[in-house]
Design a protein around this motif. Structure first.
Motif, PDB file in Angstrom:
ATOM      1  N   GLY A 201       0.781  -1.226   0.000  1.00 34.10           N
ATOM      2  CA  GLY A 201       0.000   0.000   0.000  1.00 34.10           C
ATOM      3  C   GLY A 201       0.810   1.272   0.000  1.00 34.10           C
TER       4      GLY A 201
ATOM      5  N   GLY B 260       2.327   2.548  -2.561  1.00 30.69           N
ATOM      6  CA  GLY B 260       2.217   3.240  -3.843  1.00 30.69           C
ATOM      7  C   GLY B 260       3.269   2.842  -4.865  1.00 30.69           C
TER       8      GLY B 260
ATOM      9  N   THR C 265       3.219   0.440  -7.251  1.00 29.63           N
ATOM     10  CA  THR C 265       2.658   0.248  -8.595  1.00 29.63           C
ATOM     11  C   THR C 265       2.206   1.571  -9.195  1.00 29.63           C
ATOM     12  OG1 THR C 265       1.932  -1.975  -7.933  1.00 29.63           O
ATOM     13  CG2 THR C 265       0.941  -1.042  -9.908  1.00 29.63           C
ATOM     14  N   THR C 266       1.621   2.437  -8.362  1.00 27.51           N
ATOM     15  CA  THR C 266       1.183   3.750  -8.858  1.00 27.51           C
ATOM     16  C   THR C 266       2.368   4.572  -9.345  1.00 27.51           C
ATOM     17  OG1 THR C 266      -0.660   3.703  -7.289  1.00 27.51           O
ATOM     18  CG2 THR C 266      -0.082   5.831  -8.242  1.00 27.51           C
TER      19      THR C 266
ATOM     20  N   THR D  96      -2.288  -4.599 -10.304  1.00 27.47           N
ATOM     21  CA  THR D  96      -2.352  -3.474 -11.234  1.00 27.47           C
ATOM     22  C   THR D  96      -3.719  -2.797 -11.237  1.00 27.47           C
ATOM     23  OG1 THR D  96      -2.872  -5.072 -12.999  1.00 27.47           O
ATOM     24  CG2 THR D  96      -0.577  -4.400 -12.759  1.00 27.47           C
ATOM     25  N   LYS D  97      -4.614  -3.188 -10.331  1.00 33.96           N
ATOM     26  CA  LYS D  97      -5.931  -2.531 -10.285  1.00 33.96           C
ATOM     27  C   LYS D  97      -5.790  -1.071  -9.877  1.00 33.96           C
ATOM     28  CE  LYS D  97      -8.424  -6.790  -9.106  1.00 33.96           C
ATOM     29  NZ  LYS D  97      -7.247  -7.658  -9.120  1.00 33.96           N
ATOM     30  N   SER D  98      -4.698  -0.746  -9.201  1.00 35.30           N
ATOM     31  CA  SER D  98      -4.519   0.641  -8.743  1.00 35.30           C
ATOM     32  C   SER D  98      -4.127   1.587  -9.862  1.00 35.30           C
ATOM     33  CB  SER D  98      -3.459   0.692  -7.643  1.00 35.30           C
ATOM     34  OG  SER D  98      -2.215   0.190  -8.126  1.00 35.30           O
TER      35      SER D  98
END
Length: 360
Positions: free
Chosen positions: A135, A137, A139-140, A157-159
């Motif tokens: 959580g 961040g 991937t973001t 990758t849903k984020s």
């Protein structure tokens, strides 16, 4: 009266000698017989060397006996002494014998100026590891790299929905290698639309490889106890597999962003060790394999990307001395005014490390 002399006995007549038959004509010797017979049989025997008599000579040293004239010729190899074969009239012609293959020419050696290149041109692509807690961040942030494509190993990758990033959901190690091969082939054909590949995550890649190893070596794959019975050979195989995969990823002609989970260890000296969540030996090798290792820490107002190693925190940047510039120890990443974008982007940070501007 004179006495009559008895008559003298007459000797028996000598038998008549029969006439001698005419001599038979001798056959004309053939050239083969003349060559094989050599000298006529009436020729004197070869002299005996070193004063040894013919009887004392060994079979190997005795000369071969001459074949009598008119004796049949000994059989030789097939076709010996025979005239060349002449096909009868009207027979089909045989195809010509193929010519001998030309040996391949040796590869042309490249010129010295083409084989070597300046150091400034050799660092075109960057290999970077970003690790952090769940959580934080990761991937973001990776989605803001230059033209990214994701190799999703854990469904995280849903984020990044709503971005222009492409994704492939990896199902196995063989599937991962297929994706890497497709990227290499596309680059060779000049048809690679992305500049950055994101592996999300290396931690799940190693876990997937170990799971496949246990299933492949289990005598009963339905026995869960056997599937979790990992020995030192399984760990050794898995470590070598992960090292090889990292080499294949690193060799891709594009930027590489490798995401890892975070490992926090509290040892007896009351110090906390924070590093990428991989097996210890693979994690140590990863530190010198890539160009940069950064830890992403989530805060209340911003995220902090640590680029410099601190007490208990693993991080490094290899390009600092090569670019002769000072790399900041950490970078503050904040949301922009629209509440969606972040600044600076990962493309900005990578450009700073490479010494040139990179567009997202």
């Amino acid at each position: 009266m004179p006495k009559r002399q008895p008559p003298k006995p007459q000797s028996a007549p000598e038998p008549a000698t029969p006439p001698e038959p005419p001599p038979e004509p001798k056959p004309e010797p053939t050239p083969e017989a003349t060559e094989e017979a050599g000298a006529p049989s009436s020729a004197p025997a070869p002299p005996v060397t070193n004063g040894a008599s013919p009887a004392s000579q060994t079979p190997a040293s005795r000369p071969p006996p001459a074949r009598p004239q008119g004796a049949p010729k000994a059989a030789g190899p097939p076709g010996a002494g025979q005239p060349p074969h002449v096909p009868p009239p009207g027979a089909p012609k045989l195809p010509p014998r193929p010519a001998a293959a030309t040996p391949p020419k040796p590869a042309q050696r490249p010129k010295l100026s083409e084989f070597f290149q300046p150091i400034e041109e050799s660092g075109e692509w960057l290999t970077m590891v970003i690790y952090g807690a769940a959580g934080s961040g990761k991937t973001t942030l990776a989605a803001t790299a230059p033209d990214p494509v994701f190799l999703d190993m854990e469904g995280g990758t849903k984020s990044v929905h709503g971005t222009n990033a492409q994704v492939h959901h990896v199902q196995s190690i063989a599937d991962l290698r297929m994706a890497l091969d497709l990227l290499r082939t596309a680059h060779q054909q000049g048809d690679l639309p992305w500049r950055t590949v994101v592996v999300d995550t290396l931690t799940e890649m190693q876990a997937l490889g170990l799971q496949e190893r246990m299933i492949a070596t289990a005598t009963n794959p339905m026995d869960t106890q056997e599937l979790y019975d990992v020995d030192i050979n399984d760990y050794g195989f898995n470590s070598q597999q992960v090292r090889q995969l990292i080499r294949e990823i690193r060799a891709l002609p594009m930027h590489k962003v490798l995401i890892c989970q975070e490992s926090v260890e509290d040892n007896r000296l009351a110090t906390i060790q924070v590093r990428p969540l991989l097996s210890r030996k693979v994690g140590e090798d990863l530190m010198w394999t890539v160009d940069a290792v950064a830890q992403l820490v989530a805060g209340e107002d911003a995220r902090t990307l640590r680029l410099s190693q601190t007490l208990g925190c693993a991080a490094k940047v290899r390009v600092e001395l090569a670019r002769q510039q000072t790399v900041p120890k950490q970078v503050q990443i904040k949301l922009t005014e629209d509440g969606v974008s972040i600044s600076p982007t990962l493309a900005d940070i990578m450009g700073m490390l490479l010494g040139r501007e990179l567009t997202a």
